[in-house]
Scaffold this motif. Structure first.
Motif, PDB file in Angstrom:
ATOM      1  N   VAL A  72       0.841  -1.205   0.000  1.00 38.55           N
ATOM      2  CA  VAL A  72       0.000   0.000   0.000  1.00 38.55           C
ATOM      3  C   VAL A  72       0.875   1.255   0.000  1.00 38.55           C
ATOM      4  O   VAL A  72       0.600   2.215  -0.733  1.00 38.55           O
ATOM      5  CB  VAL A  72      -0.980  -0.007   1.200  1.00 38.55           C
ATOM      6  CG1 VAL A  72      -1.632   1.346   1.390  1.00 38.55           C
ATOM      7  CG2 VAL A  72      -2.034  -1.095   1.002  1.00 38.55           C
ATOM      8  N   MET A  75       2.340   1.733  -3.394  1.00 41.85           N
ATOM      9  CA  MET A  75       1.302   2.242  -4.307  1.00 41.85           C
ATOM     10  C   MET A  75       1.059   3.726  -4.065  1.00 41.85           C
ATOM     11  O   MET A  75       0.938   4.506  -5.014  1.00 41.85           O
ATOM     12  CB  MET A  75      -0.001   1.467  -4.129  1.00 41.85           C
ATOM     13  CG  MET A  75       0.003   0.079  -4.672  1.00 41.85           C
ATOM     14  SD  MET A  75      -1.619  -0.661  -4.337  1.00 41.85           S
ATOM     15  CE  MET A  75      -1.383  -2.291  -4.984  1.00 41.85           C
ATOM     16  N   ALA A  82      -1.120   0.829  -8.769  1.00 38.22           N
ATOM     17  CA  ALA A  82      -2.301   0.578  -7.936  1.00 38.22           C
ATOM     18  C   ALA A  82      -3.459   0.162  -8.844  1.00 38.22           C
ATOM     19  O   ALA A  82      -4.357   0.941  -9.124  1.00 38.22           O
ATOM     20  CB  ALA A  82      -2.664   1.819  -7.134  1.00 38.22           C
ATOM     21  N   THR A  83      -3.409  -1.077  -9.279  1.00 37.23           N
ATOM     22  CA  THR A  83      -4.458  -1.572 -10.169  1.00 37.23           C
ATOM     23  C   THR A  83      -5.588  -2.193  -9.345  1.00 37.23           C
ATOM     24  O   THR A  83      -5.396  -2.559  -8.178  1.00 37.23           O
ATOM     25  CB  THR A  83      -3.907  -2.632 -11.136  1.00 37.23           C
ATOM     26  OG1 THR A  83      -3.491  -3.779 -10.377  1.00 37.23           O
ATOM     27  CG2 THR A  83      -2.730  -2.088 -11.940  1.00 37.23           C
ATOM     28  N   ARG A  86      -4.655  -5.701  -8.087  1.00 41.14           N
ATOM     29  CA  ARG A  86      -3.733  -5.680  -6.942  1.00 41.14           C
ATOM     30  C   ARG A  86      -4.466  -5.290  -5.656  1.00 41.14           C
ATOM     31  O   ARG A  86      -4.221  -5.874  -4.600  1.00 41.14           O
ATOM     32  CB  ARG A  86      -2.583  -4.715  -7.204  1.00 41.14           C
ATOM     33  CG  ARG A  86      -1.640  -5.210  -8.313  1.00 41.14           C
ATOM     34  CD  ARG A  86      -0.624  -4.154  -8.677  1.00 41.14           C
ATOM     35  NE  ARG A  86       0.269  -3.848  -7.584  1.00 41.14           N
ATOM     36  CZ  ARG A  86       1.442  -4.443  -7.379  1.00 41.14           C
ATOM     37  NH1 ARG A  86       1.857  -5.362  -8.204  1.00 41.14           N
ATOM     38  NH2 ARG A  86       2.188  -4.094  -6.364  1.00 41.14           N
ATOM     39  N   ILE A  87      -5.351  -4.316  -5.754  1.00 38.48           N
ATOM     40  CA  ILE A  87      -6.116  -3.894  -4.572  1.00 38.48           C
ATOM     41  C   ILE A  87      -7.031  -5.017  -4.095  1.00 38.48           C
ATOM     42  O   ILE A  87      -7.124  -5.290  -2.894  1.00 38.48           O
ATOM     43  CB  ILE A  87      -6.896  -2.597  -4.877  1.00 38.48           C
ATOM     44  CG1 ILE A  87      -5.893  -1.444  -5.070  1.00 38.48           C
ATOM     45  CG2 ILE A  87      -7.890  -2.283  -3.768  1.00 38.48           C
ATOM     46  CD1 ILE A  87      -6.489  -0.189  -5.655  1.00 38.48           C
TER      47      ILE A  87
END
Length: 104
Positions: A72, A75, A82-83, A86-87
């Motif tokens: 985090v 990102m 921060a796609t 991925r989140i």
């Protein structure tokens, strides 16, 4: 109290991981010193928390907290993308750790 210490130790894991990266192979003094200090504090907190929290659960919470916060932070700084995928994967890790806490 031990759960708070465990989460705090996981936060320190994210700090030491980030400092380790910033140390450029332990060649920069300040990040290296931060890495050393936070590593000791993080592992100490994990050890204390493991006196009352089962080892597997404590270690999973510690590593997941540190790993998630490290990603985090990367990102947020723009050093990692921060796609949505991925989140969602990070939310999956966090959900699993919360599940371990619920059933322990």
């Amino acid at each position: 109290m031990d759960w708070a210490l465990l989460i705090g130790s996981g936060v320190l894991e994210a700090v030491w991981a980030t400092a380790l990266g910033a140390s450029h192979g332990l060649r920069r003094l300040r990040p290296t010193l931060l890495f050393l200090l936070t590593t000791v504090l993080s592992v100490w907190g994990l050890a204390v928390a493991m006196q009352t929290i089962p080892t597997g659960t404590a270690y999973a919470v510690w590593t997941a907290t540190g790993a998630s916060l490290t990603v985090v932070w990367a990102m947020a700084r723009g050093t990692e993308p921060a796609t949505l995928v991925r989140i969602l994967l990070l939310l999956g890790i966090i959900s699993c750790v919360v599940g371990l806490r619920v059933v322990s």
